[in-house]
Write a protein that holds these residues in place. Structure first.
Motif, PDB file in Angstrom:
ATOM      1  N   ALA A 120      -0.684   1.483  12.837  1.00 41.68           N
ATOM      2  CA  ALA A 120       0.213   0.635  12.054  1.00 41.68           C
ATOM      3  C   ALA A 120      -0.592  -0.302  11.151  1.00 41.68           C
ATOM      4  O   ALA A 120      -0.184  -0.596  10.018  1.00 41.68           O
ATOM      5  N   TRP A 121      -1.737  -0.776  11.647  1.00 41.86           N
ATOM      6  CA  TRP A 121      -2.584  -1.671  10.843  1.00 41.86           C
ATOM      7  C   TRP A 121      -3.094  -0.930   9.608  1.00 41.86           C
ATOM      8  O   TRP A 121      -3.016  -1.453   8.494  1.00 41.86           O
ATOM      9  N   TRP A 122      -3.615   0.265   9.800  1.00 45.21           N
ATOM     10  CA  TRP A 122      -4.187   1.025   8.687  1.00 45.21           C
ATOM     11  C   TRP A 122      -3.114   1.428   7.673  1.00 45.21           C
ATOM     12  O   TRP A 122      -3.290   1.274   6.456  1.00 45.21           O
ATOM     13  N   ALA A 126      -2.824  -0.395   3.934  1.00 50.34           N
ATOM     14  CA  ALA A 126      -2.946   0.435   2.729  1.00 50.34           C
ATOM     15  C   ALA A 126      -1.694   0.322   1.865  1.00 50.34           C
ATOM     16  O   ALA A 126      -1.775   0.169   0.639  1.00 50.34           O
ATOM     17  N   GLY A 127      -0.529   0.380   2.501  1.00 44.98           N
ATOM     18  CA  GLY A 127       0.728   0.288   1.753  1.00 44.98           C
ATOM     19  C   GLY A 127       0.904  -1.057   1.083  1.00 44.98           C
ATOM     20  O   GLY A 127       1.331  -1.141  -0.074  1.00 44.98           O
ATOM     21  N   LEU A 128       0.555  -2.133   1.803  1.00 46.35           N
ATOM     22  CA  LEU A 128       0.713  -3.473   1.244  1.00 46.35           C
ATOM     23  C   LEU A 128      -0.258  -3.682   0.072  1.00 46.35           C
ATOM     24  O   LEU A 128       0.095  -4.280  -0.947  1.00 46.35           O
ATOM     25  N   GLY A 129      -1.486  -3.175   0.218  1.00 45.36           N
ATOM     26  CA  GLY A 129      -2.450  -3.283  -0.872  1.00 45.36           C
ATOM     27  C   GLY A 129      -1.970  -2.563  -2.114  1.00 45.36           C
ATOM     28  O   GLY A 129      -2.065  -3.091  -3.235  1.00 45.36           O
ATOM     29  N   LEU A 130      -1.432  -1.364  -1.938  1.00 51.14           N
ATOM     30  CA  LEU A 130      -0.910  -0.607  -3.083  1.00 51.14           C
ATOM     31  C   LEU A 130       0.282  -1.313  -3.713  1.00 51.14           C
ATOM     32  O   LEU A 130       0.429  -1.338  -4.943  1.00 51.14           O
ATOM     33  N   ALA A 131       1.140  -1.900  -2.882  1.00 51.34           N
ATOM     34  CA  ALA A 131       2.309  -2.615  -3.400  1.00 51.34           C
ATOM     35  C   ALA A 131       1.881  -3.818  -4.231  1.00 51.34           C
ATOM     36  O   ALA A 131       2.453  -4.099  -5.287  1.00 51.34           O
ATOM     37  N   ALA A 294      -4.616  -7.951   8.082  1.00 50.21           N
ATOM     38  CA  ALA A 294      -4.076  -6.922   7.189  1.00 50.21           C
ATOM     39  C   ALA A 294      -3.736  -7.526   5.830  1.00 50.21           C
ATOM     40  O   ALA A 294      -4.008  -6.922   4.778  1.00 50.21           O
ATOM     41  N   ASN A 295      -3.149  -8.712   5.826  1.00 56.31           N
ATOM     42  CA  ASN A 295      -2.827  -9.381   4.567  1.00 56.31           C
ATOM     43  C   ASN A 295      -4.088  -9.768   3.796  1.00 56.31           C
ATOM     44  O   ASN A 295      -4.131  -9.667   2.568  1.00 56.31           O
ATOM     45  N   VAL A 296      -5.113 -10.207   4.514  1.00 53.53           N
ATOM     46  CA  VAL A 296      -6.389 -10.545   3.867  1.00 53.53           C
ATOM     47  C   VAL A 296      -6.979  -9.316   3.188  1.00 53.53           C
ATOM     48  O   VAL A 296      -7.386  -9.359   2.020  1.00 53.53           O
ATOM     49  N   VAL A 297      -7.012  -8.202   3.916  1.00 55.78           N
ATOM     50  CA  VAL A 297      -7.596  -6.976   3.364  1.00 55.78           C
ATOM     51  C   VAL A 297      -6.768  -6.459   2.190  1.00 55.78           C
ATOM     52  O   VAL A 297      -7.314  -5.998   1.185  1.00 55.78           O
TER      53      VAL A 297
END
Length: 445
Positions: A120-122, A126-131, A294-297
Motif C-alpha cells: 500500500a505504501w509503494w 507512486a499514485g500520489l506523486g503522479l497526481a 509517503a507524502n514526503v516522498v
C-alpha cells in the motif's frame, strides 16, 4: 502581462462570475512596446558579447514574414477551440482528482506488511506523486496561463485557480507570466535564468558563490516548490535592498510574505498532519508515520520531476540567450524569434507530454502561452518546419539527454570562463583573495 504580439482577431470573453478578459487579450496587453513596422537595418552578424547572431542571415522582411506565418498558425488553432478541448481538460482534472483520492485512501493502510513489504505504501506513494505532478504541470501551470479561460468556467479559470504548491498563484503569475514570458532568456531581465542562485550562461557574471552551484542545483531540485516560493516572493532582492526600502515597501513585502507562509503552512498541514492523523485508526502511530513518509516522498517526486522538466526548457546546449539592448523596440517577428531560439523541447510519448504539462513543447508554449496545451503537439511540426526552412535551430531531444546537458553546463559554469593565458584556478585564487581583503577591510572600517 506576458509581452507578445497583439492578436486583435481573437475576441475577448468573460467567464461567468469572474471579472477578467480572455487570456489572449490579457496576456498580450503589454504589446505596445513592440514595433509593428519592420526594423530599419538587417540584424548584426555578431552580438555585443562577441557570439554569432543566430538570425544574422535573415532580412527584416523575412523576420516579419515569420511573424505573420506564426500568427496564422495561432489563429487557426484559437478559432477552432471547442467542446473537444474543454472535454480534455475536464477529463484530466477528473483523472487527477481520482488518482489523488484513491492514492490517499490506499495510504491509510501504508503500514500493512504483506510478505515483508508494504504494497500500500509503494502503490499509494507512486499514485500520489503522479497526481501531484499532473496537478502542477498539466493543470495548474496551464490553467494559470489562461489557456482555458475561453471556456468561461469559473472553476477552471486563471483568476480563480490555486494550485497544490508552496507558491501562491498570484505571486507565481507575476514572476512567471509577466516577467519570464515577457523577457524570455534576456540576461539581466529574465530572473528564471538560474533563479538568482545559478550561472547558466557564459555572459552571466561569475563569482565565488557559483563554485558551489552544483550543490545548490541538487538542493533546489529536491526542494523546488519552496525555492520557487522564495523566488516568486523575491526574497533575495528584499534581503539585498531592505535597508534602503521605505516603510511602505517593507510593509507591502511582508504582507506578501505572510501569504506565502500561510500557503506553505496549509500545504504542510494537509500532507504532514491531516493525512497521517487520518491513518491512525488503521494501524496506529506506525501507520501514521508511514503515511507521513509517503507524502514526503510524493512531494520529492513532484519537485524533482518539475525541476527536471523546467530546466530542460531553457538551459540545454543550443538554446540562445539575449542582451537587454537587443530587445529595445522589438517587432512582432523579432519577439517570436526570441521565444523560439530561447526555448527547447523534449521528445517523447504522448503520456510523457501530458506529465510534463506539455512543457515538452516549450518552444510552442513560449510562442503561444495561452494556447490550450493539448494543441501544442498539433502545431509543433509546423513550427519546426518553419524554423528549419529559415535556417533556425529547433532544439529538441530526449529528456535524459536534455537534462544531462543542463547538469554538465551547471558544473562547467560553476567555474570562471576560460581566458587565454590564464588558468582557472589562478582566477579563483585571485577572486578569493580579493573577497577576503574586502571582508577584512569592512570588519575594521
Amino acid at each position: 502581462m506576458t509581452l507578445a504580439p497583439e492578436r486583435p482577431t481573437i475576441a475577448p470573453t468573460e467567464p461567468h462570475h469572474v471579472g477578467s478578459t480572455h487570456a489572449s487579450t490579457r496576456h498580450h496587453s503589454g504589446s505596445s512596446r513592440l514595433r509593428n513596422e519592420a526594423p530599419a537595418a538587417a540584424p548584426a552578424a555578431y552580438r555585443k558579447g562577441g557570439r554569432p547572431n543566430p538570425i544574422a542571415h535573415l532580412t527584416p522582411a523575412q523576420i516579419e514574414a515569420i511573424g505573420v506565418e506564426l500568427d496564422a498558425i495561432q489563429k487557426e488553432v484559437m478559432d477552432s477551440r471547442g467542446a473537444k478541448d474543454a472535454a480534455y481538460i475536464r477529463r484530466v482534472i477528473k483523472v487527477q482528482r481520482s488518482l489523488e483520492l484513491g492514492s490517499r485512501a490506499v495510504l491509510l493502510f501504508s503500514g500493512v506488511k504483506v510478505k515483508g513489504i508494504r504494497p500500500a505504501w509503494w502503490i499509494g506513494t507512486a499514485g500520489l506523486g503522479l497526481a501531484k505532478i499532473l496537478e502542477n504541470m498539466e493543470i495548474g501551470h496551464n490553467v494559470m496561463h489562461g489557456q482555458w479561460d475561453w471556456m468561461r468556467d469559473p472553476k477552471i479559470h486563471s483568476t480563480a485557480w490555486e494550485w497544490d504548491n508552496a507558491s501562491p498563484s498570484s505571486q507565481w503569475k507575476r514572476t512567471h507570466n509577466q516577467m519570464h514570458h515577457t523577457f524570455t532568456n534576456v540576461i539581466g531581465r529574465d530572473n528564471d535564468l538560474g533563479y538568482g542562485i545559478m550561472r547558466v550562461d557564459e555572459d552571466q557574471r561569475w563569482s565565488l558563490f557559483h563554485l558551489f552551484q552544483p550543490i545548490w542545483h541538487v538542493g533546489n531540485a529536491l526542494l523546488f516548490e519552496y525555492g520557487i516560493a522564495a523566488y516568486d516572493l523575491e526574497l533575495g532582492g528584499y534581503m539585498a535592498k531592505r535597508k534602503r526600502m521605505t516603510p511602505e515597501a517593507k510593509a507591502e513585502w511582508r504582507a506578501e510574505a505572510m501569504k506565502t507562509v500561510h500557503k506553505i503552512r496549509a500545504q504542510m498541514t494537509k500532507d504532514y498532519v491531516v493525512h497521517p492523523t487520518m491513518a491512525l485508526p488503521f494501524g496506529g502511530p506506525a501507520n501514521a508515520v508511514h503515511t507521513l513518509t509517503a507524502n514526503v516522498v510524493a512531494n520529492l517526486m513532484r519537485n524533482l520531476w518539475t525541476n527536471t522538466v523546467i530546466i530542460c526548457g531553457h538551459f540545454p546546449k543550443g538554446i540562445e540567450t539575449f542582451e537587454v539592448a537587443g530587445i529595445d523596440n522589438e517587432t512582432r517577428g523579432e519577439w517570436y524569434l526570441r521565444q523560439m531560439l530561447g526555448s527547447g523541447n523534449i521528445s517523447g510519448s504522448k503520456a510523457m507530454h501530458v506529465m510534463t504539462g506539455n512543457l515538452s513543447h516549450q518552444i510552442e508554449h513560449h510562442l503561444w502561452p495561452d494556447m490550450p496545451s493539448n494543441r501544442y503537439a498539433e502545431v509543433a511540426p509546423k513550427v519546426r518546419e518553419l524554423m528549419e526552412r529559415h535556417g533556425l535551430k529547433y532544439v529538441s531531444g530526449p529528456l535524459l539527454t536534455q537534462a544531462a546537458s543542463v547538469y554538465v553546463k551547471v558544473v562547467e559554469l560553476s567555474l570562471p570562463n576560460k581566458v587565454p593565458g590564464r588558468r582557472r584556478r589562478d582566477m579563483i585564487r585571485l577572486a578569493a583573495k580579493k573577497a577576503w581583503r574586502t571582508r577584512s577591510l569592512g570588519r575594521f572600517s
